[in-house]
Design an enzyme around this catalytic site. Structure first.
Site, PDB file in Angstrom:
ATOM      1  N   SER A   8       0.959  -1.135  -0.023  1.00 41.63           N
ATOM      2  CA  SER A   8      -0.046   0.057  -0.024  1.00 41.63           C
ATOM      3  C   SER A   8       0.778   1.344  -0.114  1.00 41.63           C
ATOM      4  O   SER A   8       1.615   1.405   0.867  1.00 41.63           O
ATOM      5  CB  SER A   8      -1.092   0.062   1.211  1.00 41.63           C
ATOM      6  N   HIS A  33      -1.222  -1.075  -4.269  1.00 41.33           N
ATOM      7  CA  HIS A  33      -2.402  -0.811  -3.577  1.00 41.33           C
ATOM      8  C   HIS A  33      -2.421   0.659  -3.641  1.00 41.33           C
ATOM      9  O   HIS A  33      -1.487   1.257  -2.814  1.00 41.33           O
ATOM     10  CB  HIS A  33      -2.448  -1.280  -2.415  1.00 41.33           C
ATOM     11  N   ASP A  35      -4.687   3.979  -2.149  1.00 44.63           N
ATOM     12  CA  ASP A  35      -5.580   4.340  -1.601  1.00 44.63           C
ATOM     13  C   ASP A  35      -6.455   5.800  -1.432  1.00 44.63           C
ATOM     14  O   ASP A  35      -5.418   6.628  -1.349  1.00 44.63           O
ATOM     15  CB  ASP A  35      -5.364   4.147   0.046  1.00 44.63           C
ATOM     16  N   MET A  37      -8.658   8.786  -0.533  1.00 46.41           N
ATOM     17  CA  MET A  37      -9.721   9.021   0.444  1.00 46.41           C
ATOM     18  C   MET A  37      -9.957  10.655   0.442  1.00 46.41           C
ATOM     19  O   MET A  37      -9.141  11.381   0.067  1.00 46.41           O
ATOM     20  CB  MET A  37      -8.820   8.945   2.041  1.00 46.41           C
ATOM     21  N   HIS A  66      -8.072   1.497  -4.399  1.00 46.54           N
ATOM     22  CA  HIS A  66      -9.205   1.543  -3.398  1.00 46.54           C
ATOM     23  C   HIS A  66      -9.778   2.848  -2.994  1.00 46.54           C
ATOM     24  O   HIS A  66      -9.198   3.463  -2.456  1.00 46.54           O
ATOM     25  CB  HIS A  66      -8.433   0.883  -2.087  1.00 46.54           C
ATOM     26  N   MET A 137     -11.996  -5.184   4.636  1.00 51.41           N
ATOM     27  CA  MET A 137     -11.192  -4.201   5.644  1.00 51.41           C
ATOM     28  C   MET A 137     -10.946  -4.746   7.071  1.00 51.41           C
ATOM     29  O   MET A 137     -11.856  -5.513   7.648  1.00 51.41           O
ATOM     30  CB  MET A 137     -12.056  -2.830   5.701  1.00 51.41           C
ATOM     31  N   ASP A 175      -7.093  -6.109   3.639  1.00 47.76           N
ATOM     32  CA  ASP A 175      -6.536  -4.512   3.776  1.00 47.76           C
ATOM     33  C   ASP A 175      -6.641  -4.067   5.272  1.00 47.76           C
ATOM     34  O   ASP A 175      -7.678  -3.704   5.642  1.00 47.76           O
ATOM     35  CB  ASP A 175      -7.357  -3.813   2.758  1.00 47.76           C
TER      36      ASP A 175
HETATM   37  C1  DX5 Z   1      -6.777   1.918   5.164  1.00 44.15           C
HETATM   38  C2  DX5 Z   1      -6.340   1.453   3.818  1.00 44.15           C
HETATM   39  C3  DX5 Z   1      -5.119   0.535   3.718  1.00 44.15           C
HETATM   40  C4  DX5 Z   1      -3.786   1.046   4.462  1.00 44.15           C
HETATM   41  C5  DX5 Z   1      -3.190  -0.387   5.082  1.00 44.15           C
HETATM   42  O1  DX5 Z   1      -7.714   2.615   5.210  1.00 44.15           O
HETATM   43  O2  DX5 Z   1      -7.310   1.084   2.913  1.00 44.15           O
HETATM   44  O3  DX5 Z   1      -4.716   0.201   2.412  1.00 44.15           O
HETATM   45  O4  DX5 Z   1      -2.895   1.821   3.680  1.00 44.15           O
HETATM   46  O5  DX5 Z   1      -1.942   0.085   5.728  1.00 44.15           O
HETATM   47  P1  DX5 Z   1      -1.652  -1.035   6.825  1.00 44.15           P
HETATM   48  O6  DX5 Z   1      -1.103  -2.181   6.108  1.00 44.15           O
HETATM   49  O7  DX5 Z   1      -0.213  -0.077   7.420  1.00 44.15           O
HETATM   50  O8  DX5 Z   1      -2.706  -1.334   7.792  1.00 44.15           O
HETATM   51 ZN    ZN Z   2      -6.594   0.406   0.996  1.00 46.01          ZN
END
Ligand code: DX5
Ligand code: ZN
Length: 218
Positions: A8, A33, A35, A37, A66, A137, A175
């Site tokens: 990620s 991956h 993310d 947000m 994601h 999740m 994830d």
């Molecule tokens: C959380 C994200 C994840 C995050 C995972 O909301 O969707 O993809 O980056 O990070 P770790 O592996 O540090 O929990």
């Molecule tokens: Zn994610």
């Protein structure tokens, strides 16, 4: 189907993004991956289109996006144009999920649905056959570096049964909080794709950590 590792990028060093992308390119990782947000669906803002564009210019592996945003429908074509190979939306953010999934596929991407830790597998019964991936999740979305929620194992088994029962062709991605302490058990329960952020990028040797995660898995 072999098990896949998806570092990620949220946990990468953004001041050295190209270096970290090259590290993933040259590692045993399978996917990137990414993310996204919006500060509305989740209480955090990560990065947006210009950064994804820069990542996509250097990334040589599958780009797994994601979306932790409300109204994902309005950006489906944008993410396709930016180079996303897989686009995952949250069940909790989609009123017309079936329509959203068809739109993602029509834009030429694989379609995924993510479930928050409290959302039961049963809500997928009438959509599972349309999905290329379900992202479970294993933390509440919004931040890297959180602790793995143990109830995830049960959900992986339930999802695996649903996929087998319906003969769907669908990856199970995990994830949040993935480390060497839970990776094997997740794969044994039926997971196919492990996302790992902090565990990879905060380690002394991320390339080795990716290899360990990949090879740890029997
Ligand atoms: C959380 C994200 C994840 C995050 C995972 O909301 O969707 O993809 O980056 O990070 P770790 O592996 O540090 O929990
Ligand atoms: Zn994610």
């Amino acid at each position: 189907m072999s098990n896949l590792i998806a570092p990620s990028i949220l946990a990468a060093d953004f001041a050295n993004l190209q270096r970290d992308i090259e590290m993933v390119n040259n590692s045993e990782a399978d996917w990137f991956h990414i993310d996204i947000m919006d500060g509305v669906f989740v209480p955090n803002i990560s990065f947006g289109m210009p950064v994804l564009k820069a990542i996509a210019q250097h990334a040589k592996k599958t780009i797994d996006v994601h979306l932790m945003i409300v109204n994902p429908d309005q950006y489906i074509q944008t993410f396709a144009d930016l180079g996303a190979d897989i686009l995952t939306v949250h069940y909790e953010a989609c009123t017309h999920l079936h329509r959203t999934i068809q739109a993602i596929k029509a834009a030429g991407m694989k379609a995924g649905v993510a479930l928050n830790p409290h959302t039961p597998i049963a809500v997928l019964e009438d959509i599972i056959e349309d999905l290329d991936m379900v992202c479970l999740m294993s933390v509440n979305p919004g931040f890297g570096g959180q602790s793995f929620i143990e109830n995830t194992y049960k959900k992986v088994s339930q999802l695996k049964h649903l996929i087998e029962f319906t003969e769907a062709n669908c990856f199970i991605e995990i994830d949040g909080g993935v480390t060497n302490k839970n990776a094997n058990a997740l794969i044994e329960a039926g997971a196919n794709v492990l996302v790992a952020g902090s565990y990879v990028f905060k380690s002394d040797n991320p390339t080795e950590t990716i290899a360990d995660l990949k090879n740890l898995i029997a």
